[in-house]
Scaffold this motif. Structure first.
Motif, PDB file in Angstrom:
ATOM      1  N   ILE A 105       3.591  34.200  -4.220  1.00 37.06           N
ATOM      2  CA  ILE A 105       4.580  33.166  -4.493  1.00 37.06           C
ATOM      3  C   ILE A 105       4.796  32.320  -3.246  1.00 37.06           C
ATOM      4  CG2 ILE A 105       5.755  34.541  -6.253  1.00 37.06           C
ATOM      5  CD1 ILE A 105       7.970  35.119  -4.207  1.00 37.06           C
ATOM      6  N   VAL A 106       5.392  31.146  -3.453  1.00 37.89           N
ATOM      7  CA  VAL A 106       5.860  30.302  -2.355  1.00 37.89           C
ATOM      8  C   VAL A 106       7.354  30.092  -2.555  1.00 37.89           C
ATOM      9  CG1 VAL A 106       5.689  28.080  -1.188  1.00 37.89           C
ATOM     10  CG2 VAL A 106       3.637  29.136  -2.146  1.00 37.89           C
ATOM     11  N   LEU A 107       8.132  30.408  -1.530  1.00 43.13           N
ATOM     12  CA  LEU A 107       9.574  30.187  -1.563  1.00 43.13           C
ATOM     13  C   LEU A 107       9.887  28.859  -0.877  1.00 43.13           C
ATOM     14  CD1 LEU A 107      10.883  33.742  -0.573  1.00 43.13           C
ATOM     15  CD2 LEU A 107      10.539  32.792  -2.859  1.00 43.13           C
ATOM     16  N   LYS A 108      10.754  28.073  -1.504  1.00 45.41           N
ATOM     17  CA  LYS A 108      11.127  26.776  -0.951  1.00 45.41           C
ATOM     18  C   LYS A 108      12.650  26.664  -0.938  1.00 45.41           C
ATOM     19  CE  LYS A 108       6.852  24.710  -2.675  1.00 45.41           C
ATOM     20  NZ  LYS A 108       6.209  23.657  -3.500  1.00 45.41           N
ATOM     21  N   ARG A 109      13.187  26.331   0.230  1.00 48.33           N
ATOM     22  CA  ARG A 109      14.638  26.174   0.327  1.00 48.33           C
ATOM     23  C   ARG A 109      15.081  24.999  -0.537  1.00 48.33           C
ATOM     24  NH1 ARG A 109      18.322  28.489   4.166  1.00 48.33           N
ATOM     25  NH2 ARG A 109      19.638  26.691   3.614  1.00 48.33           N
ATOM     26  N   LEU A 110      16.141  25.215  -1.288  1.00 52.55           N
ATOM     27  CA  LEU A 110      16.609  24.194  -2.225  1.00 52.55           C
ATOM     28  C   LEU A 110      17.031  22.918  -1.500  1.00 52.55           C
ATOM     29  CD1 LEU A 110      18.748  26.433  -4.617  1.00 52.55           C
ATOM     30  CD2 LEU A 110      16.407  25.628  -4.956  1.00 52.55           C
ATOM     31  N   ASP A 111      17.500  23.039  -0.252  1.00 51.42           N
ATOM     32  CA  ASP A 111      17.989  21.865   0.472  1.00 51.42           C
ATOM     33  C   ASP A 111      16.951  21.272   1.416  1.00 51.42           C
ATOM     34  OD1 ASP A 111      17.898  23.890   2.313  1.00 51.42           O
ATOM     35  OD2 ASP A 111      19.950  23.651   3.047  1.00 51.42           O
ATOM     36  N   SER A 112      15.699  21.753   1.358  1.00 52.42           N
ATOM     37  CA  SER A 112      14.703  21.325   2.336  1.00 52.42           C
ATOM     38  C   SER A 112      14.092  19.974   1.980  1.00 52.42           C
ATOM     39  CB  SER A 112      13.586  22.369   2.448  1.00 52.42           C
ATOM     40  OG  SER A 112      12.894  22.517   1.214  1.00 52.42           O
ATOM     41  N   VAL A 113      13.883  19.146   3.009  1.00 49.56           N
ATOM     42  CA  VAL A 113      13.164  17.890   2.836  1.00 49.56           C
ATOM     43  C   VAL A 113      11.674  18.176   2.937  1.00 49.56           C
ATOM     44  CG1 VAL A 113      15.085  16.576   3.791  1.00 49.56           C
ATOM     45  CG2 VAL A 113      13.225  17.319   5.303  1.00 49.56           C
ATOM     46  N   TYR A 114      10.858  17.200   2.566  1.00 47.53           N
ATOM     47  CA  TYR A 114       9.407  17.332   2.674  1.00 47.53           C
ATOM     48  C   TYR A 114       8.995  16.902   4.070  1.00 47.53           C
ATOM     49  CZ  TYR A 114       4.516  17.311   1.193  1.00 47.53           C
ATOM     50  OH  TYR A 114       3.179  17.583   1.048  1.00 47.53           O
ATOM     51  N   GLU A 115       8.304  17.783   4.783  1.00 49.45           N
ATOM     52  CA  GLU A 115       7.902  17.527   6.159  1.00 49.45           C
ATOM     53  C   GLU A 115       6.389  17.327   6.228  1.00 49.45           C
ATOM     54  OE1 GLU A 115      10.199  20.289   8.938  1.00 49.45           O
ATOM     55  OE2 GLU A 115      10.455  21.290   6.992  1.00 49.45           O
ATOM     56  N   PRO A 116       5.904  16.099   6.104  1.00 56.02           N
ATOM     57  CA  PRO A 116       4.455  15.856   6.061  1.00 56.02           C
ATOM     58  C   PRO A 116       3.734  16.398   7.297  1.00 56.02           C
ATOM     59  CG  PRO A 116       5.665  13.891   5.416  1.00 56.02           C
ATOM     60  CD  PRO A 116       6.672  14.854   5.960  1.00 56.02           C
ATOM     61  N   GLY A 117       2.668  17.146   7.040  1.00 55.74           N
ATOM     62  CA  GLY A 117       1.819  17.634   8.116  1.00 55.74           C
ATOM     63  C   GLY A 117       2.369  18.796   8.907  1.00 55.74           C
ATOM     64  N   PRO A 136       0.838  -1.215   0.000  1.00 61.17           N
ATOM     65  CA  PRO A 136       0.000   0.000   0.000  1.00 61.17           C
ATOM     66  C   PRO A 136       0.865   1.254   0.000  1.00 61.17           C
ATOM     67  CG  PRO A 136       0.045  -1.001   2.191  1.00 61.17           C
ATOM     68  CD  PRO A 136       0.723  -1.973   1.268  1.00 61.17           C
ATOM     69  N   LEU A 137       0.316   2.310  -0.569  1.00 63.99           N
ATOM     70  CA  LEU A 137       1.015   3.585  -0.578  1.00 63.99           C
ATOM     71  C   LEU A 137       1.015   4.194   0.823  1.00 63.99           C
ATOM     72  CD1 LEU A 137      -0.479   5.147  -3.835  1.00 63.99           C
ATOM     73  CD2 LEU A 137       1.868   4.360  -3.514  1.00 63.99           C
ATOM     74  N   PRO A 138       2.044   4.967   1.160  1.00 66.34           N
ATOM     75  CA  PRO A 138       2.046   5.629   2.464  1.00 66.34           C
ATOM     76  C   PRO A 138       0.983   6.723   2.515  1.00 66.34           C
ATOM     77  CG  PRO A 138       3.874   6.405   1.123  1.00 66.34           C
ATOM     78  CD  PRO A 138       3.251   5.263   0.376  1.00 66.34           C
ATOM     79  N   ARG A 139       0.267   6.813   3.621  1.00 68.72           N
ATOM     80  CA  ARG A 139      -0.724   7.874   3.826  1.00 68.72           C
ATOM     81  C   ARG A 139       0.003   9.089   4.404  1.00 68.72           C
ATOM     82  NH1 ARG A 139      -6.321   7.884   5.326  1.00 68.72           N
ATOM     83  NH2 ARG A 139      -6.947  10.079   5.463  1.00 68.72           N
ATOM     84  N   LEU A 140      -0.051  10.192   3.717  1.00 63.83           N
ATOM     85  CA  LEU A 140       0.716  11.377   4.081  1.00 63.83           C
ATOM     86  C   LEU A 140      -0.196  12.584   4.278  1.00 63.83           C
ATOM     87  CD1 LEU A 140       3.554  10.919   1.423  1.00 63.83           C
ATOM     88  CD2 LEU A 140       3.773  10.502   3.877  1.00 63.83           C
ATOM     89  N   ALA A 141       0.290  13.549   5.025  1.00 64.99           N
ATOM     90  CA  ALA A 141      -0.375  14.844   5.164  1.00 64.99           C
ATOM     91  C   ALA A 141       0.480  15.881   4.453  1.00 64.99           C
ATOM     92  CB  ALA A 141      -0.540  15.210   6.635  1.00 64.99           C
ATOM     93  N   PRO A 142      -0.132  16.875   3.828  1.00 58.56           N
ATOM     94  CA  PRO A 142       0.658  17.856   3.072  1.00 58.56           C
ATOM     95  C   PRO A 142       1.525  18.731   3.964  1.00 58.56           C
ATOM     96  CG  PRO A 142      -1.639  18.515   3.151  1.00 58.56           C
ATOM     97  CD  PRO A 142      -1.575  17.142   3.727  1.00 58.56           C
ATOM     98  N   MET A 143       2.699  19.067   3.472  1.00 56.39           N
ATOM     99  CA  MET A 143       3.573  20.050   4.111  1.00 56.39           C
ATOM    100  C   MET A 143       2.982  21.433   3.856  1.00 56.39           C
ATOM    101  SD  MET A 143       7.634  20.552   3.368  1.00 56.39           S
ATOM    102  CE  MET A 143       8.601  21.931   3.987  1.00 56.39           C
ATOM    103  N   LEU A 144       3.032  22.293   4.864  1.00 57.15           N
ATOM    104  CA  LEU A 144       2.410  23.611   4.763  1.00 57.15           C
ATOM    105  C   LEU A 144       3.464  24.707   4.827  1.00 57.15           C
ATOM    106  CD1 LEU A 144      -0.578  22.995   7.193  1.00 57.15           C
ATOM    107  CD2 LEU A 144      -0.534  22.707   4.710  1.00 57.15           C
ATOM    108  N   ALA A 145       3.164  25.823   4.170  1.00 55.72           N
ATOM    109  CA  ALA A 145       4.080  26.958   4.145  1.00 55.72           C
ATOM    110  C   ALA A 145       3.770  27.922   5.283  1.00 55.72           C
ATOM    111  CB  ALA A 145       3.982  27.685   2.806  1.00 55.72           C
ATOM    112  N   THR A 146       4.791  28.635   5.714  1.00 54.07           N
ATOM    113  CA  THR A 146       4.667  29.646   6.753  1.00 54.07           C
ATOM    114  C   THR A 146       4.556  31.033   6.115  1.00 54.07           C
ATOM    115  OG1 THR A 146       6.018  28.317   8.262  1.00 54.07           O
ATOM    116  CG2 THR A 146       5.786  30.659   8.772  1.00 54.07           C
ATOM    117  N   PRO A 147       3.601  31.862   6.540  1.00 49.17           N
ATOM    118  CA  PRO A 147       3.566  33.240   6.021  1.00 49.17           C
ATOM    119  C   PRO A 147       4.862  33.968   6.371  1.00 49.17           C
ATOM    120  CG  PRO A 147       1.545  32.710   7.198  1.00 49.17           C
ATOM    121  CD  PRO A 147       2.506  31.608   7.486  1.00 49.17           C
ATOM    122  N   GLY A 148       5.392  34.721   5.425  1.00 50.77           N
ATOM    123  CA  GLY A 148       6.652  35.395   5.675  1.00 50.77           C
ATOM    124  C   GLY A 148       6.940  36.464   4.652  1.00 50.77           C
ATOM    125  N   SER A 149       8.207  36.786   4.540  1.00 52.10           N
ATOM    126  CA  SER A 149       8.645  37.849   3.636  1.00 52.10           C
ATOM    127  C   SER A 149       9.830  37.363   2.819  1.00 52.10           C
ATOM    128  CB  SER A 149       9.022  39.100   4.431  1.00 52.10           C
ATOM    129  OG  SER A 149       9.999  38.795   5.412  1.00 52.10           O
TER     130      SER A 149
END
Length: 317
Positions: free
Chosen positions: A180-192, A3-16
């Motif tokens: 826009i959404v900024l994402k760090r190039l070295d960031s892993v996916y953090e479910p939930g 079975p596929l893993p059940r995951l929760a979406p990673m969310l962004a933080t409001p910022g600048s």
């Protein structure tokens, strides 16, 4: 087949925007105003679409089932956003709203799909061919995503620009996009998790409005305004623009309560009278500035936030 893993979406933080010296560490993507969704492809040419809350919404979007024929031969999990595009190719949340909540009404969903088809923005891949990809850096997941997904009329991979967040935000502003959404190039996916490694920046506009009423607060806000009812003058009448209930500090709310009490009246100043149960009306003499992201086609403010009272300005009526 496992079975596929059940995951929760990673969310962004409001910022600048990041400082110029660290801008090269971030990639910028357009922020889409739609419904967040995780796409599960078990590998048997079927798919399951789950909302941010985990609900099964597959039946609400029959036009996305074609993704299972294209990518559904290998077990995969994607993260994305479901949108409806306007004539200029921009996400239009108002057009999406009638499509939401129809998972239990597949016949109605199919009829609406013919009139207002959705488009799926696939911006991350979390699992593929037996491999958990959440521990990979963002830049590597993007490479895998771009290798797997070819653009189609019903889905696409959004563009991503590294090191140019300011230019990307300005581009979004010029083209009427939410931000826009900024994402760090070295960031892993953090479910939930709402992570500082993803930062959302909205294009916020400021509008001068006239206060024509308010709604009483509850709980600790008893006796104070929970929201004010804002409008603008059009052809000599005050048109309703919506309610604004966030953005005050305690002192501002208390000061506003005093001013609203002085201006109280029985008659509604808006034309036509808005359907706002429990509203209390005031003389339309207080002018304020509010921040918002867009106006709906009905002329109402989206995501309004109180900015400041403008005692130096007079209403235009």
């Amino acid at each position: 087949m496992a079975p596929l893993p059940r995951l929760a979406p990673m969310l962004a933080t409001p910022g600048s925007l990041p400082p110029s010296r660290s801008e090269h560490l971030w990639s910028a993507e357009t922020k889409y105003d739609g419904q967040r969704a995780l796409i599960y492809l078990p590998g048997d040419h079927t798919l399951l679409i789950r909302s941010r809350s985990g609900d099964d919404i597959t039946a609400a979007y029959p036009e996305l089932h074609a993704l299972a024929d294209t990518l559904g031969g290998v077990p995969r999990v994607f993260d994305g956003e479901i949108v409806v595009l306007d004539e200029a190719g921009r996400p239009d949340f108002e057009r999406l709203q009638p499509r939401m909540g129809l998972a239990g009404s597949p016949a109605k969903a199919a009829r609406l799909a013919a009139r207002a088809p959705v488009h799926l923005i696939l911006f991350d891949v979390l699992f593929s061919a037996g491999q958990d990809l959440t521990g990979l850096p963002y830049v590597r997941r993007r490479e895998v995503l771009e290798q797997l997904v070819d653009a189609a009329p019903t889905w696409s991979v959004p563009g991503a620009v590294a090191g140019h967040s300011r230019e990307t935000l300005e581009f979004a502003r010029e083209h009427g996009l939410e931000g826009i959404v900024l994402k760090r190039l070295d960031s892993v996916y953090e479910p939930g998790r709402r992570s500082p490694n993803w930062v959302k920046i909205r294009n916020v506009r400021t509008l001068g409005v006239v206060i024509g009423g308010w709604l009483p607060g509850h709980g600790r806000l008893t006796g104070l305004p929970g929201a004010v009812l804002a409008g603008q003058y059009e052809d000599g009448v005050l048109a309703y623009r919506g309610s604004v209930g966030t953005g005050w500090n305690e002192r501002e709310r208390a000061d506003l309560a005093h001013l609203l009490g002085i201006a109280a009246m029985d008659e509604c100043p808006f034309t036509p009278v808005p359907a706002v149960p429990g509203a209390r009306w005031v003389l339309p003499r207080l002018v304020a500035e509010v921040r918002y992201t867009a106006l709906t086609r009905a002329g109402l403010l989206r995501h309004p936030v109180w900015h400041r009272l403008r005692p130096d300005l007079a209403p235009d009526g």
